[in-house]
Design a protein around this motif. Structure first.
Motif, PDB file in Angstrom:
ATOM      1  N   LYS A 570       0.815  -1.215   0.000  1.00  0.00           N
ATOM      2  CA  LYS A 570       0.000   0.000   0.000  1.00  0.00           C
ATOM      3  C   LYS A 570       0.854   1.273   0.000  1.00  0.00           C
ATOM      4  N   TYR A 572       3.104   4.339  -2.297  1.00  0.00           N
ATOM      5  CA  TYR A 572       2.972   5.143  -3.523  1.00  0.00           C
ATOM      6  C   TYR A 572       4.342   5.333  -4.147  1.00  0.00           C
ATOM      7  N   PHE A 591       4.842  -6.110  -4.657  1.00  0.00           N
ATOM      8  CA  PHE A 591       4.148  -4.835  -4.479  1.00  0.00           C
ATOM      9  C   PHE A 591       2.670  -5.187  -4.289  1.00  0.00           C
ATOM     10  N   SER A 592       2.156  -5.047  -3.092  1.00  0.00           N
ATOM     11  CA  SER A 592       0.769  -5.421  -2.818  1.00  0.00           C
ATOM     12  C   SER A 592      -0.062  -4.175  -2.566  1.00  0.00           C
ATOM     13  N   GLY A 593      -1.021  -3.918  -3.453  1.00  0.00           N
ATOM     14  CA  GLY A 593      -1.895  -2.766  -3.284  1.00  0.00           C
ATOM     15  C   GLY A 593      -1.182  -1.441  -3.394  1.00  0.00           C
ATOM     16  N   CYS A 594      -0.128  -1.384  -4.186  1.00  0.00           N
ATOM     17  CA  CYS A 594       0.656  -0.147  -4.317  1.00  0.00           C
ATOM     18  C   CYS A 594       0.189   0.665  -5.525  1.00  0.00           C
ATOM     19  N   LEU A 596       1.630   2.334  -8.655  1.00  0.00           N
ATOM     20  CA  LEU A 596       2.848   2.235  -9.438  1.00  0.00           C
ATOM     21  C   LEU A 596       2.675   2.942 -10.778  1.00  0.00           C
ATOM     22  N   LEU A 613       2.673  -8.072  -8.392  1.00  0.00           N
ATOM     23  CA  LEU A 613       2.083  -6.729  -8.347  1.00  0.00           C
ATOM     24  C   LEU A 613       0.621  -6.818  -7.919  1.00  0.00           C
ATOM     25  N   LYS A 615      -3.023  -6.652  -6.761  1.00  0.00           N
ATOM     26  CA  LYS A 615      -3.908  -5.580  -6.264  1.00  0.00           C
ATOM     27  C   LYS A 615      -3.302  -4.183  -6.408  1.00  0.00           C
ATOM     28  N   SER A 616      -2.266  -4.049  -7.186  1.00  0.00           N
ATOM     29  CA  SER A 616      -1.650  -2.730  -7.373  1.00  0.00           C
ATOM     30  C   SER A 616      -2.314  -1.989  -8.527  1.00  0.00           C
ATOM     31  N   LYS A 617      -2.216  -0.679  -8.486  1.00  0.00           N
ATOM     32  CA  LYS A 617      -2.745   0.162  -9.556  1.00  0.00           C
ATOM     33  C   LYS A 617      -1.609   0.474 -10.521  1.00  0.00           C
ATOM     34  N   CYS A 639      -5.129  -6.577 -10.695  1.00  0.00           N
ATOM     35  CA  CYS A 639      -4.637  -5.271 -11.174  1.00  0.00           C
ATOM     36  C   CYS A 639      -5.664  -4.768 -12.180  1.00  0.00           C
TER      37      CYS A 639
END
Length: 1428
Positions: A570, A572, A591-594, A596, A613, A615-617, A639
């Protein structure tokens, strides 16, 4: 020819002779069936066409809802099931066959077969009429679906719970506290590992089973609690999806959701400090009296800080219990004379603490060398120097011993790694970390590593060092074990793991020596801004933060070049730090829920094996990722923003073994000759020779190349033609979801290869599904455990043994769900092998209109594991079990479903019963009689042929039965003696549910709900032929907790004759039963049949008692336990009598009630805590004076000793509450609401007088009251007992001219909120008390010491707040004035005031934030003091 004429004459004569029988049809219609058969069949075809079109329109919405995993409303389901069954039962071929039969001739072709033509023509017309009615019904529902409620903590068994005597007292104390309406917060405390969490989990389960709460939710808080995480945990249990992402926004949504449940239990486990319930969004106390909070903590002080009203300690086990548990864990070897003495000493060193006993006991299991036992005892006798809050040194040593007994270093390292992963961690994350750190030796592939991890986790669970998680893919760890593990890791391996506030990553010596840093669950405030992190030995770093301002400098990783695992949560990252390029040893990045943006630099990490990656954006996966030639696992799942994967990136990852893309990228491009792709294509997957795991969505079937899937895929979750349902939770490792409305060549794409290995299969609107299911190449689905087939009009059978030859179909199948299979005729066709369906546990069938039954008798005998059966909305479904013509079933053969727990039958209009035989053409075991037109009636649902010895839940909805049970058989003959929940609704042919003699068999029944059964006259009817002694024997429901009777228009009584007793009833609801005159009657109704025309019988009542019964309840109805809730609506001609244990009473819409109680019975309501009376038009007084009382008794004070809440609303004829003096010592809230005409409260000059006392009243709400004054002005407020009032609200009360007198203001010392709105005649809030002559009295200051909120709104005649006496508001923080056009001043020295400056046109709107100086100048004088 003469023979033909003779036959016709015979038929016509027969018809004429039966004319009286068919009064609904003229004889001419009967004759017309012989000559209009062609038009009847054509009409039937036309109606079927219309029905199919209507069905398709409704189905579209339902399909969309099902795609999202939503549940379909019963009425929609019922209609579609009926329609689908109708369509399935009458295919075109069947109609052609019937028409052909109608045209057949007899007597060598000389004469039509009039008998066959008549029956089939009549059948066609009847079917056409039925369809016409279905077409009329389709517009009756609004909306098609709703989200299903998730399984909560209360539905899961608690495997760790041991029912020790020392725990029984605490368990019963907690259960008793939950049942106490005076308690809203309850605490459980004890040292770590003593069993608090296990106990409250068992409490949750028991509370749910006893129907104490509608919802039970649980969240682990822990020492480093996170408000958002707790909110998310509770929301998951409720099935709530937050729209807001902020803490206050989530709190508001959570609060609203919890308030929707009348009774809800919130368990907050492992609290350490005070939690802000308002910030969390948990309403309780006055905000939501039905919400109870159960807390657990190691510290009693923590519970006290939460204002826990009752705290229950959990002590250590007794010596005997501790030894018993240790023996169970370690095995019988402890009883051996050689080991016994040492084993006892080892057990004693566990200090009677369950967690220590279990972990040490399992560690010593199978230790057959005495020296090992002596060594263990020696270590336990040298306790650790460490001592944690709530954990003794002995307990630490006991858990450390279990750790030391892990013989393989791989187990120890894995155990320590698990300790930093938080609650409910996933095996997949453990795999990623362990692979990155190189923990697993001798494994070459991810799959081999996964098998190793799964085995390690299983072994650690067997050692009780790990616990089960929420799913099979998760695990957990006890907090005490976690604390010890982290301590060991810190001491022996230089690990730093924190889950509290961590101010700064510094470069102190402790940090330099760290090998692992885990701050994922800590609140990291700062990282080195410009300097690098000097941790030369660091191999694992985990950081998490939702603070977007937390920045990582470009040089941060220069000093961490040994780093192997990097985990961010989480965070940024507009750009990744440039020092990433120094991490040449990095094997795993997560990278979990980050957030990017640019991750190009990752392409330089050539040794990277795992990139996640999840759940990352991120919108683009750049081409540089293709340079990761050693990458084995790429996780891009969830994602949802990922739109582009650079072409040929995936195909470049030649060593990739696992690819995860569910709920992520799905814009697969099709390979076009001589046109370069701009995005990834599925063809790239064919260039991954090592790929063994694939999770992917393929919405466009045409994007699939040939030979896409190979035999090498061992784990997969693939959706083709659609996506997985939004709330779908995986149950197996090989899952296929196919939604194919066009034929595809399964062999070409490789799908058929996957089908042979699939464990979970969902087929949704799949073209040629029948061919797929019956294809011999699938080998009968030898590995399939879960099958869901829906939305198909072609499937006739799931199994066709003629096509499957000798294969053993579905040998491992556990769950089977069939939905909207419009042509399904049977689950199987032909002969089945013995193994087929042998493991089936659950079956659900819905909207399969051609299906007539579920199983043959022979197949049903094989279903020894079946636990749940549900059949709904199947129009032609006639029986559950059928005896096939080829089967030989003896009269004494009994079919027993030994494991069945739940049976649900809903909306089955053709249902005959549980068992029927194809050999019986005119009748069945249930005594069903068929007439010439095919209509039929059943006598009973259950008989002795099919029994359910373990059945707990029975749900019957809209099935045509006249009786549930065979009168001549005992309930034990049906095997339903263990029934706990019975729901019957929409069964309009039922006249009763039980006979009096069978009641004694329902000893376990806890919930009984009867709804919308038009013909039910009584719930229990007297068994015929009973002797007088048997008629007087008491009927008892010993465990019935919940009873609801609703929408029963002909219900006259619950029972008659025998007295009845409810030992455990807590909630009784009676809604819209207009003919219910008495709950129990001493007489039975005797009827005389007047006529039976057209199937309609009318009855003339001959009754030995001509008067309507006076009381709803009499002395023959006993409620000897807490009756928690009585809700009566639309009951006429009823009065109530004594309920000595009633806690809550609500009465609505009882328009014939003139009063509720008599004065002499009030003293019996000692437990009454809540009383609501509303919309009773004839109610004149709540309590009427008992007839015949002498004057002294008439003046005796009445007391409701425990009444906490009183509401009187819309009672237009109410004259008074009572005649006697009355006191409410514990009443906290009073609400009085009149009707719009200003009627409906106690119509006197003053609302309150000295005869009504409320010493504990805190909240008073008044709306539309007709009184001119609230208080008797010659009496002090203490006479009414409202000196503790904190909140007063008055609305729409147009006769009031003021609220207080100046003399009584001093009594309102606790008042915090005053809200007055829409009182047209109100001129001032406070008037000068009459008779004040002394100047000193007139000048005495009036003070509202605690008033912090004052709201005056839409008061057209309000001139001032007060007059004469100065007034002070020392605590006021909020003042709101709106719509008070003649308000000139808050205070006046005279009674005549001029016009106000700047407050005209009735637009006065003043709040503290916009009070301008000119307004203050005129509105407030020096005699008004505001401390704002």
């Amino acid at each position: 020819m003469e023979a033909c004429i003779s036959i016709v004459g015979s038929i016509l004569g027969s018809l004429a002779g039966k004319a009286a029988e068919y009064t609904v049809d003229p004889i001419a219609r009967q004759v017309s069936y012989l000559f209009n058969h062609k038009s009847n069949f054509q009409n039937l075809r036309d109606q079927f066409k219309k029905l199919k079109d209507a069905r398709d329109r409704v189905q579209a919405d339902v399909d969309a809802a099902n795609t999202q995993g939503e549940e379909i409303f019963n009425d929609v389901d019922t209609w579609l099931t009926t329609v689908n069954r109708k369509i399935c039962d009458q295919p075109a071929a069947q109609m052609d066959e019937d028409e052909e039969k109608a045209m057949q001739r007899c007597f060598l072709g000389l004469c039509p077969n009039f008998n066959s033509r008549y029956k089939l023509s009549r059948k066609a017309e009847k079917e056409a009429n039925t369809i016409a009615e279905l077409l009329k019904d389709k517009d009756r529902f609004d909306g098609v679906s709703h989200r299903p409620a998730p399984e909560g903590i209360a539905t899961r068994p608690v495997r760790e719970y041991e029912d020790f005597e020392s725990r029984t007292g605490a368990f019963n104390a907690v259960m008793g506290a939950l049942k106490d309406a005076n308690l809203s917060i309850i605490g459980v405390y004890g040292m770590g590992g003593v069993g608090k969490t296990t106990l409250v989990k068992q409490v949750a389960r028991q509370a749910k089973e006893e129907y104490l709460f509608d919802r039970v939710v649980m969240a682990a808080v822990t020492q480093s609690f996170d408000i958002k995480k707790i909110q998310d945990l509770i929301a998951d249990e409720l099935g709530l999806e937050f729209k807001s992402q902020s803490e206050p926004g989530k709190a508001d949504e959570l609060r609203k959701s919890l308030k929707k449940s009348k009774k809800v239990l919130v368990i907050l486990d492992d609290i350490w400090v005070k939690l802000d319930m308002e910030a969390l969004g948990i309403p309780y106390g006055g905000e939501h009296q039905g919400c109870k909070i159960l807390l657990t903590s190691r510290e009693l002080n923590a519970l006290s800080s939460m204002d826990s009203q009752k705290n229950i300690p959990i002590d250590l086990l007794e010596e005997e219990e501790a030894w018993s548990l240790f023996r169970k864990m370690a095995g019988d070897i402890v009883l051996s004379p050689e080991f016994h003495a040492t084993a006892i000493e080892v057990a004693k060193k566990c200090a009677r603490l369950p967690i220590a006993i279990v972990t040490v006991g399992k560690a010593m299991k199978n230790k057959k060398n005495l020296s090992e036992w002596r060594n263990a005892l020696q270590k336990l006798r040298r306790p650790s120097k460490r001592n944690f809050q709530g954990i003794s040194k002995d307990v630490y040593s006991a858990i450390e011993l279990s750790y030391n007994f892990l013989e393989v270093e791989e187990y120890r390292q894995t155990f320590l790694l698990c300790s930093i992963m938080g609650h409910d961690a996933t095996i997949e994350d453990l795999l990623k970390y362990g692979m990155g750190l190189g923990l697993f030796h001798g494994v070459d592939t991810i799959e081999e590593a996964r098998n190793e991890v799964s085995a390690l986790v299983s072994d650690l669970k067997r050692s009780s060092l790990l616990l089960d998680g929420s799913t099979f893919e998760c695990f957990d760890m006890h907090d005490v074990v976690r604390d010890v593990a982290i301590s060991i890791a810190s001491r022996d391996h230089h690990w730093l793991a924190r889950d509290d506030v961590f101010k700064e990553l510094s470069n102190e010596e402790t940090m330099r020596n760290c090998e692992l840093i885990s701050l994922q669950y800590a609140k990291v405030c700062e990282v080195p801004d410009h300097d690098q992190l000097e941790c030369p030995n660091l191999t694992f770093l985990s950081l998490g933060s939702e603070d977007s301002s937390l920045k990582i400098s470009n040089n941060f990783f220069r000093g961490t070049q040994k780093l192997r695992v990097l985990d961010f949560g989480k965070m940024y990252f507009p750009f990744l730090p440039l020092s990433f390029c120094f991490l040449k040893n990095l094997h795993t990045i997560c990278f979990s829920g980050c957030m990017l943006k640019d991750i190009v630099i990752i392409g330089e990490l050539k040794n990277l094996e795992i990139l996640s990656l999840r759940k990352s954006k991120i919108t683009v996966l750049p081409g540089e990722i293709g340079q990761l030639i050693k990458l084995k696992l790429l996780d891009l799942s969830h994602c949802s923003s990922l739109e582009v994967i650079a072409p040929n990136v995936l195909s470049s990852l030649s060593r990739l073994e696992e690819l995860y893309l569910l709920d992520s990228f799905d814009r697969w491009e099709v390979e076009v000759h001589e046109k370069p792709r701009t995005n990834a294509g599925l063809v790239e997957l064919q260039h991954m020779p090592h790929l063994t795991t694939l999770e992917v969505d393929i919405p466009i079937v045409q994007a699939m190349p040939k030979e896409l899937f190979s035999e090498k895929l061992e784990r997969y979750r693939i959706s083709i033609g659609g996506k997985w349902w939004g709330n779908y939770k995986p149950e197996t490792s090989r899952e296929l979801n196919l939604k194919l409305n066009k034929s595809i060549h399964l062999d070409d794409s490789g799908v058929k290869t996957l089908l042979r290995k699939t464990e979970t299969l969902l087929l949704d609107a799949v073209k040629d599904a029948m061919d797929m299911l019956c294809d011999p190449d699938t080998e009968g689905f030898p590995h399939l455990k879960h099958l869901n087939v829906r939305n198909d009009a072609e499937v006739k059978y799931l199994i066709n043994s003629m096509e499957l030859a000798s294969c053993k179909a579905f040998p491992l199948l556990e769950t089977l769900f069939l939905f909207k299979l419009n042509n399904l005729e049977a689950i199987y066709y032909g002969q089945l092998q013995a193994e087929c369906f042998g493991q089936l546990r659950k079956i659900g069938v819905r909207d399969c209109n051609m299906l007539k039954n579920l199983f043959s008798f022979a197949l049903a005998r094989k279903l020894g594991h079946l636990e749940e059966i549900g059949v709904s909305n199947c129009e032609n479904f006639t029986e559950l079990i059928v005896e096939k013509r080829e089967e030989e079933i003896g009269d004494d053969d009994i079919l027993e479903f030994s494991q069945l727990r739940s049976l649900r039958l809903e909306n089955l209009p053709s249902f005959i019963g549980l068992f029927n035989s194809e050999k019986r053409l005119s009748s069945s075991q249930q005594g069903r009689v068929q007439s010439i037109d095919g209509s039929s009636t059943a006598t009973s649902l259950f008989d002795r042929k099919v029994v359910f010895p373990c059945l707990k839940e029975l749900w019957l909805d809209s099935i045509i039965v006249e009786k549930l049970w065979h009168d001549q058989l005992s309930v034990t003959s049906f095997g339903v003696g263990n029934l706990t929940e019975l729901t019957v609704q929409g069964c309009h042919n039922l006249k009763n549910l039980f006979t009096s003699s069978m009641v004694e068999s329902f000893v376990h029944l806890k919930s009984l709900h009867i709804r919308n059964c038009n013909e039910i006259e009584e719930v229990i009817t007297v068994t015929e032929g009973l002797l007088e002694e048997e008629r007087m024997r008491k009927m008892v429901f010993p465990k019935l907790d919940y009873l609801k009777l609703s929408y029963l228009p002909n219900l006259k009584r619950f029972c008659c004759g025998n007295p009845i007793e409810f030992l455990s009833l807590r909630e009784l609801r009676i809604d819209e039963c207009p003919d219910l005159n008495t709950f129990h009657s001493d007489f039975t109704s005797v009827g005389t049949i007047v006529g039976n025309e057209a199937g309609k019988s009318s009855m003339s009542m001959v009754n030995p008692c001509t008067d309507v019964p006076k009381y709803l309840f009499d002395e023959k109805v006993f409620f000897n336990a807490f009756l928690h809730f009585l809700n009566i609506k639309f009951l006429f001609h009823t009065l109530l009598v004594v309920f000595p244990v009633l806690e809550e009473l609500e009465v609505y819409f009882c328009h014939n009630l003139k009063n509720l109680f008599t004065s002499s019975m009030v003293e019996s309501f000692v437990q009454l805590k809540r009383l609501v009376v509303g919309n009773c038009n004839e109610m004149e007084e709540i309590i009427t004076v008992t007839e015949g009382l002498v004057e002294e008794e008439r003046m005796r004070k009445m007391v409701f000793p425990k009444l906490d809440y009183l509401e009187l609303s819309v009672l237009p004829n109410l004259k008074r509450f009572c005649g006697n003096p009355i006191e409410f010592p514990y009443l906290r809230e009073l609400r009085m609401v009149g009707d719009n005409a200003g009627k409906g409260s106690i119509l006197t000059e003053n609302l309150f007088n000295e005869k009504v006392v409320f010493p504990g009243l805190e909240q008073l709400y008044l709306q539309s009251i007709p009184e001119k004054k609230l208080w008797h002005e010659q009496l002090s407020v203490t006479s009414f007992g409202v000196q503790n009032l904190t909140k007063l609200e008055v609305y729409v009360s147009h006769n009031l001219k003021h609220i207080f007198t100046s003399a009584m203001v001093e009594s309102f010392v606790q008042l915090k909120t005053l809200n007055i709105e829409e009182c047209d005649e109100l001129e001032e809030i406070i008037i000068v008390t009459e008779g004040l002559v002394e100047e000193e009295e007139r000048m005495r200051k009036m003070v509202f010491p605690k008033l912090d909120c004052l709201k005056l709104k839409h008061l057209p005649k309000l001139k001032r707040f007060g007059f004469g006496n100065p007034i002070e508001f020392p605590s006021l923080t909020y003042l709101y004035i709106e719509g008070c056009p003649v308000l000139n001043t808050v205070h006046s020295d005279s009674t005549s005031v001029g016009t106000i400056v700047g407050n005209e046109a009735e637009k006065s709107s003043i709040s503290m934030e916009n009070l301008h100086s000119d307004v203050l100048k005129y509105l407030f004088s020096e005699k008004v003091k505001l401390y704002v």
